[in-house]
Motif scaffolding. Structure first.
Motif, PDB file in Angstrom:
ATOM      1  N   SER A 108     -36.316  14.994  24.925  1.00  0.00           N
ATOM      2  CA  SER A 108     -36.052  14.781  23.498  1.00  0.00           C
ATOM      3  C   SER A 108     -36.751  15.845  22.665  1.00  0.00           C
ATOM      4  CB  SER A 108     -36.359  13.363  23.039  1.00  0.00           C
ATOM      5  OG  SER A 108     -37.552  12.888  23.559  1.00  0.00           O
TER       6      SER A 108
ATOM      7  N   ASP B  82     -37.434   7.933  16.437  1.00  0.00           N
ATOM      8  CA  ASP B  82     -37.804   8.353  17.791  1.00  0.00           C
ATOM      9  C   ASP B  82     -38.182   7.107  18.594  1.00  0.00           C
ATOM     10  OD1 ASP B  82     -39.104   9.287  20.075  1.00  0.00           O
ATOM     11  OD2 ASP B  82     -40.060  10.958  19.040  1.00  0.00           O
TER      12      ASP B  82
ATOM     13  N   THR C 230     -35.514   8.776  25.578  1.00  0.00           N
ATOM     14  CA  THR C 230     -35.843   9.704  26.659  1.00  0.00           C
ATOM     15  C   THR C 230     -35.886   8.993  28.001  1.00  0.00           C
ATOM     16  OG1 THR C 230     -37.498  11.290  27.441  1.00  0.00           O
ATOM     17  CG2 THR C 230     -38.346   9.379  26.267  1.00  0.00           C
TER      18      THR C 230
ATOM     19  N   SER D  72     -38.145  10.070  30.019  1.00  0.00           N
ATOM     20  CA  SER D  72     -39.492  10.499  30.451  1.00  0.00           C
ATOM     21  C   SER D  72     -40.502   9.369  30.561  1.00  0.00           C
ATOM     22  CB  SER D  72     -40.055  11.520  29.460  1.00  0.00           C
ATOM     23  OG  SER D  72     -39.279  12.674  29.431  1.00  0.00           O
TER      24      SER D  72
ATOM     25  N   ARG E 279     -36.716  16.454  32.520  1.00  0.00           N
ATOM     26  CA  ARG E 279     -36.428  16.818  31.127  1.00  0.00           C
ATOM     27  C   ARG E 279     -35.051  16.312  30.688  1.00  0.00           C
ATOM     28  NH1 ARG E 279     -39.521  16.177  29.305  1.00  0.00           N
ATOM     29  NH2 ARG E 279     -39.522  17.513  27.478  1.00  0.00           N
TER      30      ARG E 279
HETATM   31  C1  LIG Z   1     -42.890   9.816  20.575  1.00  0.00           C
HETATM   32  C2  LIG Z   1     -42.421  10.835  21.546  1.00  0.00           C
HETATM   33  N1  LIG Z   1     -41.236  11.411  21.363  1.00  0.00           N
HETATM   34  C3  LIG Z   1     -40.772  12.321  22.226  1.00  0.00           C
HETATM   35  C4  LIG Z   1     -41.509  12.725  23.300  1.00  0.00           C
HETATM   36  C5  LIG Z   1     -40.967  13.795  24.189  1.00  0.00           C
HETATM   37  O1  LIG Z   1     -40.176  13.263  25.161  1.00  0.00           O
HETATM   38  P1  LIG Z   1     -39.373  14.168  26.190  1.00  0.00           P
HETATM   39  O2  LIG Z   1     -40.147  14.165  27.450  1.00  0.00           O
HETATM   40  O3  LIG Z   1     -38.036  13.502  26.288  1.00  0.00           O
HETATM   41  O4  LIG Z   1     -39.267  15.559  25.611  1.00  0.00           O
HETATM   42  C6  LIG Z   1     -42.758  12.156  23.542  1.00  0.00           C
HETATM   43  C7  LIG Z   1     -43.568  12.587  24.690  1.00  0.00           C
HETATM   44  O5  LIG Z   1     -44.721  12.304  24.830  1.00  0.00           O
HETATM   45  C8  LIG Z   1     -43.231  11.186  22.627  1.00  0.00           C
HETATM   46  O6  LIG Z   1     -44.427  10.609  22.790  1.00  0.00           O
END
Ligand SMILES: Cc1ncc(COP(=O)(O)O)c(C=O)c1O
Length: 356
Positions: A89, A187, A214, A216, A225
């Motif tokens: 993201s 987000d 995400t 992740s 990713r």
């Molecule tokens: C609130 C938030 N948004 C987005 C991300 C990034 O996620 P991605 O791994 O999909 O780039 C993180 C990663 O720590 C996050 O804490």
């Protein structure tokens, strides 16, 4: 109490949304490959200067990530045509900022929060306007509203928020989406730990809303990713126009599809992490060196220590890495601790007990 009766609701028309986009992008034609233009069954592929020996990775990936969009659409019960995938993201944060912000225009965010919103603003030459969350990490709604003006393009809302771990109240969220005079990006990176709070099922009510998620965090796939944006067809069209054509590679696609085919396995891990977060929270409250453990609905805890610098170094000396947040506003003496495996959490607690 905030007053939710004020007539702040904006009547978004497609023209008003389009007017938020950087004008040079409105006429931009996306890169198009012969294969995405071709309709029918392709039997001989001599169009892309690829190597002809089939290895499972000699061909360019599907530029539209169709299978991945369909799989995630099914899981989220959402139209796959209104999903776009990014290289994490992080990539979507950058793309969204570049779609809407001319240099000098403003993005709004609420620190302490995720750091990439500010980095993306810096890359785009946009002004980063910060409204600090209150001491218990809720949104000072009136102060935030007083900070926006005709330069305001994007409002970043992170729920649940990193690093505080709490979610934004649903009514506050709705009021801000309805009243902000630009694009609101919600987000939801940590939403798999509280899926009932997701705004994805309500996205159609809000033409100016983009939601990012995400693979992740809850899905355990940070290494491949893979992040998704959910939005109106127009905004998804803009994201598809500016994205690199093959941003999700074939290896990532295969691994992501496999993970998405096993939601029960993901849920089991999420449940374990939630139980571990609760166990950590109870144990941390017992420690003399801890001042406060902030309530969290995620896989991490924000913890205020009496002396966070000392604790941070003492943990490092024992090979345990946590995230220092003491530099963030209203997070003095705070460290962010991710819930790990049971034995890792035991090791953390053992190390903390030895710190005087
Ligand atoms: C609130 C938030 N948004 C987005 C991300 C990034 O996620 P991605 O791994 O999909 O780039 C993180 C990663 O720590 C996050 O804490």
């Amino acid at each position: 109490m905030i007053d939710l009766t004020t007539p702040t609701t904006i009547n978004w028309t497609p023209q008003k949304i389009a007017a938020l986009v950087r004008p040079n992008l409105l006429d931009l034609k996306a890169y198009s490959s012969a294969r995405s233009e071709f309709k029918g069954v392709a039997e001989v592929l001599l169009d892309a200067n690829e190597s002809p020996w089939e290895t499972g990775r000699n061909r360019y990936p599907d530029p539209n990530s169709t299978a991945l969009r369909e799989a995630f659409g099914k899981i989220r019960n959402f139209n796959p045509d209104q999903i776009v995938w990014g290289n994490g993201s992080d990539e979507l944060v950058d793309q969204i900022t570049r779609i809407f912000c001319n240099p000098g225009e403003a993005v709004h965010a609420l620190p302490p929060t995720f750091g990439m919103y500010k980095v993306a603003a810096g890359i785009a030459g946009a002004e980063f306007r910060a409204t600090t969350l209150t001491k218990d990490f809720t949104i000072p709604v009136d102060e935030l509203k007083a900070s926006w003006d005709d330069k305001s393009k994007i409002l970043w809302l992170c729920s649940p928020n990193n690093p505080s771990g709490n979610a934004i109240d649903g009514e506050v969220l709705e009021d801000l989406i309805r009243s902000f005079p630009g694009i609101v990006v919600l987000d939801e990176a940590y939403i798999d730990f509280v899926p009932e709070l997701s705004f994805v099922p309500r996205l159609a009510e809000f033409p100016n809303l983009i939601i990012t998620q995400t693979l992740s965090k809850g899905w355990g796939m940070a290494g491949i990713r893979c992040g998704a944006a959910f939005a109106s067809p127009f905004i998804i069209g803009m994201l598809n126009t500016i994205k690199m054509p093959y941003n999700i590679n074939v290896l990532t696609t295969g691994v992501a599809l496999e993970a998405l085919s096993q939601p029960a396995a993901m849920q089991e891990k999420v449940d374990t992490l939630i139980a571990e977060r609760k166990r950590l929270e109870r144990a941390l409250w017992e420690l003399e060196i801890v001042n406060h453990v902030f309530p969290s609905v995620t896989n991490f805890l924000l913890v205020r220590f009496k002396d966070s610098a000392k604790v941070y170094q003492a943990l490092l000396d024992q090979g345990i890495v946590v995230r220092n947040q003491a530099y963030q506003p209203n997070a003095e003496n705070c460290l962010r601790i991710t819930a790990g495996l049971v034995e890792e959490n035991d090791r953390l607690l053992g190390a903390l007990k030895n710190i005087q």
